[in-house]
Design an enzyme around this catalytic site. Structure first.
Site, PDB file in Angstrom:
ATOM      1  N   HIS A 190       4.898   6.622 -18.391  1.00  0.00           N
ATOM      2  CA  HIS A 190       5.938   5.834 -17.730  1.00  0.00           C
ATOM      3  C   HIS A 190       7.013   5.538 -18.771  1.00  0.00           C
ATOM      4  O   HIS A 190       7.016   4.478 -19.394  1.00  0.00           O
ATOM      5  CB  HIS A 190       5.352   4.539 -17.160  1.00  0.00           C
ATOM      6  CG  HIS A 190       6.285   3.836 -16.211  1.00  0.00           C
ATOM      7  ND1 HIS A 190       7.398   3.147 -16.636  1.00  0.00           N
ATOM      8  CD2 HIS A 190       6.271   3.728 -14.856  1.00  0.00           C
ATOM      9  CE1 HIS A 190       8.019   2.624 -15.592  1.00  0.00           C
ATOM     10  NE2 HIS A 190       7.360   2.967 -14.498  1.00  0.00           N
TER      11      HIS A 190
ATOM     12  N   CYS B  63       0.790  -1.228   0.000  1.00  0.00           N
ATOM     13  CA  CYS B  63       0.000   0.000   0.000  1.00  0.00           C
ATOM     14  C   CYS B  63       0.825   1.282   0.000  1.00  0.00           C
ATOM     15  O   CYS B  63       0.398   2.306  -0.550  1.00  0.00           O
ATOM     16  CB  CYS B  63      -0.942   0.021   1.215  1.00  0.00           C
ATOM     17  SG  CYS B  63      -1.836  -1.515   1.511  1.00  0.00           S
TER      18      CYS B  63
ATOM     19  N   MET C  80      -7.950   1.207  -7.092  1.00  0.00           N
ATOM     20  CA  MET C  80      -7.698   0.423  -5.892  1.00  0.00           C
ATOM     21  C   MET C  80      -7.895  -1.057  -6.209  1.00  0.00           C
ATOM     22  O   MET C  80      -8.982  -1.469  -6.616  1.00  0.00           O
ATOM     23  CB  MET C  80      -8.666   0.854  -4.787  1.00  0.00           C
ATOM     24  CG  MET C  80      -8.630  -0.009  -3.556  1.00  0.00           C
ATOM     25  SD  MET C  80      -7.126   0.224  -2.597  1.00  0.00           S
ATOM     26  CE  MET C  80      -7.522  -0.824  -1.191  1.00  0.00           C
TER      27      MET C  80
ATOM     28  N   HIS D 144       8.611  11.155 -11.596  1.00  0.00           N
ATOM     29  CA  HIS D 144       8.982   9.745 -11.553  1.00  0.00           C
ATOM     30  C   HIS D 144      10.268   9.524 -12.355  1.00  0.00           C
ATOM     31  O   HIS D 144      11.329   9.949 -11.951  1.00  0.00           O
ATOM     32  CB  HIS D 144       7.824   8.892 -12.070  1.00  0.00           C
ATOM     33  CG  HIS D 144       7.973   7.433 -11.803  1.00  0.00           C
ATOM     34  ND1 HIS D 144       8.115   6.932 -10.533  1.00  0.00           N
ATOM     35  CD2 HIS D 144       7.994   6.365 -12.634  1.00  0.00           C
ATOM     36  CE1 HIS D 144       8.229   5.617 -10.587  1.00  0.00           C
ATOM     37  NE2 HIS D 144       8.165   5.244 -11.851  1.00  0.00           N
TER      38      HIS D 144
ATOM     39  N   CYS E 141       1.627   3.715  -3.074  1.00  0.00           N
ATOM     40  CA  CYS E 141       0.629   4.673  -3.563  1.00  0.00           C
ATOM     41  C   CYS E 141       0.183   5.649  -2.480  1.00  0.00           C
ATOM     42  O   CYS E 141      -0.016   6.831  -2.741  1.00  0.00           O
ATOM     43  CB  CYS E 141      -0.599   3.925  -4.103  1.00  0.00           C
ATOM     44  SG  CYS E 141      -0.356   3.178  -5.720  1.00  0.00           S
ATOM     45  N   HIS E 142      -0.008   5.144  -1.258  1.00  0.00           N
ATOM     46  CA  HIS E 142      -0.590   5.978  -0.208  1.00  0.00           C
ATOM     47  C   HIS E 142       0.445   6.630   0.704  1.00  0.00           C
ATOM     48  O   HIS E 142       0.085   7.457   1.546  1.00  0.00           O
ATOM     49  CB  HIS E 142      -1.559   5.140   0.646  1.00  0.00           C
ATOM     50  CG  HIS E 142      -2.721   4.592  -0.132  1.00  0.00           C
ATOM     51  ND1 HIS E 142      -3.774   5.375  -0.551  1.00  0.00           N
ATOM     52  CD2 HIS E 142      -2.974   3.339  -0.589  1.00  0.00           C
ATOM     53  CE1 HIS E 142      -4.639   4.626  -1.224  1.00  0.00           C
ATOM     54  NE2 HIS E 142      -4.181   3.394  -1.265  1.00  0.00           N
TER      55      HIS E 142
END
Length: 584
Positions: free
Chosen positions: A407, A84, A125, A364, A87-88
């Site tokens: 990406h 998790c 999600m 990124h 992303c979070h």
């Protein structure tokens, strides 16, 4: 075979639109998203990290907090950091995913959290419960865990770095000349993701010359300016320095620069070749400049600070891509959450000068244009490409790619028949490839604009690739939920790009690899030094056969398949010359 752009309605993948094709067959348009369990985010194995192995205390309880045993808390903590946090955020402050701090989760309530974890959402999600990735008890545990205050992993400063630092072979004990007969410039450093190793493979004979233990899940390999030293960094933040001059190349120094990391680079500017190395961490949010001969940590800089546009403090801005300028003694450091690119002047690290460029959030990966002057990097959650002039150390432009979640890896440079020099990126979230003009001198009307949008196999692409000696542009679809699509590569002929809807050729890489079990995925094309072959990883589960497929760039035909029991989950491949010289 050649096929044209598929006429499909989008399928939601990781929260963004994706069009799927099955080689030459066009699947019927879908009126609604496919079952969550088919999403690429569910098919992709999460990036495990040593953060999950840390033992942390349960935060101070508040009235109404759910009951968790210490064992449950540690298990939940491991699941969160492994699945998790990417992303979070480690501190649950939000990044690509939404914030999950306790003030928010308590308003949502236990049942909402339980159902959301179980079934996921079309917005990206994953359906951890209904897909079987988490058991019903684990879903219950995670819902309770999210109602508690976040746990903060420990910091990792100079004492911890120096304690982890090892000089295995001192500089004075290393060879004074190359001791092997290897063609180092055409050597490939190949990540063996799940075995914690890299393979060094001869680019001419396809022989695995040696296997070297490194750290968990090596993310990238980088080469010193001289070509002598190979640096790798794993997701466990371990940097390993390998001397390619040794009779059998092996590690000469190592260090941990944090708990989780992604990036390493070396100084390249004239007069500073091999002098410094730099590595950036996801946790703690910081980078460190090291001695280029020994990896001794010399200077640590935190990246915590204000988000560039909101001017709100962020406690966890992770270091993503790092590149070395060819025009100045500077490192370019992408700081993901604050949206800043730091131009770090290493000419005097005792009086370190950092120029901060306000760019865009969620920076990124990215690479240089064909002149190596301009850095093009993805702000992936904002669907933008940021362009920086490394000669002037300033922002040039921010380009909307009109696709979902660019990406590029390092991107690909080609000479377009209409627009001249362009740089390409594919997208995780849809089937598009964006071409951006990069020639402000010869083609000023196209510079820093998206001049063309191509349509490839489908969403889930991680890398595009080309080479100055190639007439092709290769696009993978690694995370696409369809096995045939993720096992293939789209190839555009550069001379055909002047057409309104250019066709592409599909290479059935997994079929060529002849792997019977599992669902291997094709990832990251990498050219040999001459630019007449491109290698693709056929990435299978750790307990199943994987391979590397070599394609003849001129004919687009299968040339060779490398198979060996030691090729465990091969992913990234880095040709020594192309990586050192920034050829892509």
């Amino acid at each position: 075979m050649n096929i044209r752009r598929p006429k499909l309605k989008p399928l939601l993948l990781a929260g963004v639109a994706v069009a799927l094709v099955f080689s030459a067959q066009v699947v019927p348009a879908q009126e609604k998203p496919a079952d969550h369990k088919d999403a690429a985010s569910a098919a992709y194995q999460p990036s495990m990290t040593t953060l999950g192995q840390l033992q942390v205390e349960i935060p101070g309880r508040k009235a109404g907090d759910p009951v968790m045993t210490p064992s449950e808390y540690q298990n939940a903590n491991t699941i969160y950091f492994e699945r998790c946090a990417g992303c979070h955020g480690v501190l649950r402050k939000g990044a690509t995913g939404k914030a999950l701090t306790a003030d928010i989760t308590r308003k949502l309530g236990y049942e909402h959290l339980r159902d959301f974890i179980t079934y996921g959402s079309p917005a990206g999600m994953p359906n951890w419960g209904s897909s079987g990735s988490l058991t019903e008890d684990e879903v219950d545990m995670m819902a309770r865990y999210l109602l508690l205050d976040p746990a903060a992993p420990p910091e990792f400063g100079m004492p911890e770095m120096r304690a982890s630092w090892k000089v295995i072979v001192a500089p004075e004990n290393r060879p004074t000349e190359k001791m092997n007969d290897w063609d180092i410039d055409n050597l490939f450093s190949v990540t063996l993701r799940d075995s914690g190793e890299i393979a060094l493979i001869d680019g001419s004979t396809y022989e695995i010359k040696t296997i070297i233990e490194t750290g968990y899940a090596v993310h990238i390999s980088r080469i010193s300016a001289s070509g002598r030293y190979l640096f790798v960094i794993g997701r466990d933040a371990k940097v390993v320095m390998i001397d390619l001059w040794m009779d059998v190349p092996g590690p000469v120094a190592e260090i941990k620069i944090g708990t989780e990391a992604r990036s390493v680079e070396t100084s390249k500017f004239k007069g500073y070749e091999d002098k410094y190395a730099i590595a950036g961490a996801y946790w703690p949010p910081q980078f460190v400049i090291m001695d280029g001969d020994t990896l001794e940590p010399l200077r640590i800089e935190s990246t915590r600070g204000m988000i560039y546009d909101e001017q709100i403090y962020h406690p966890e801005p992770r270091v993503a891509a790092i590149l070395s300028s060819h025009y100045k003694p500077e490192f370019l450091v992408n700081v993901k959450e604050t949206g800043k690119i730091m131009m770090v002047d290493y000419s005097d690290i005792q009086s370190l000068k950092i120029t901060e460029i306000n760019a865009e959030r969620f920076l990124h990966d990215g690479g240089l244009d064909s002149t190596q002057r301009y850095f093009l990097t993805a702000a992936n959650a904002r669907n933008k490409i940021v362009v920086v002039d490394t000669k002037e150390s300033k922002l040039v432009s921010i380009v909307d790619t009109e696709g979902q979640t660019p990406h590029p890896g390092r991107g690909a440079n080609i000479i377009h028949p209409t627009y001249g020099p362009v740089w390409a990126t594919s997208h995780l979230g849809d089937d598009t490839v964006a071409l951006i003009g990069t020639d402000p001198e010869g083609h000023p009307e196209y510079a820093w604009k998206m001049v063309q949008q191509l349509y490839a196999l489908g969403g889930g692409s991680l890398f595009v690739k080309s080479h100055p000696g190639s007439e092709h542009l290769y696009v993978d679809a690694t995370l696409n939920p369809d096995a045939e699509t993720s096992g293939s590569v789209a190839v555009f002929n550069v001379s055909d790009l002047a057409q309104e809807e250019p066709e592409y050729t599909v290479l059935p890489i997994v079929e060529w690899a002849n792997i019977a079990e599992g669902q291997p995925r094709v990832v990251q094309g990498e050219f040999n030094q001459a630019g007449d072959e491109i290698w693709f990883s056929v990435w299978n589960a750790a307990d199943k056969e994987s391979a590397i497929v070599v394609v003849d760039d001129k004919t687009l035909e299968l040339k060779h398949v490398i198979k060996d029991p030691r090729l465990i989950t091969p992913t990234g491949k880095f040709n020594v010359y192309n990586t050192r010289a920034d050829v892509y």
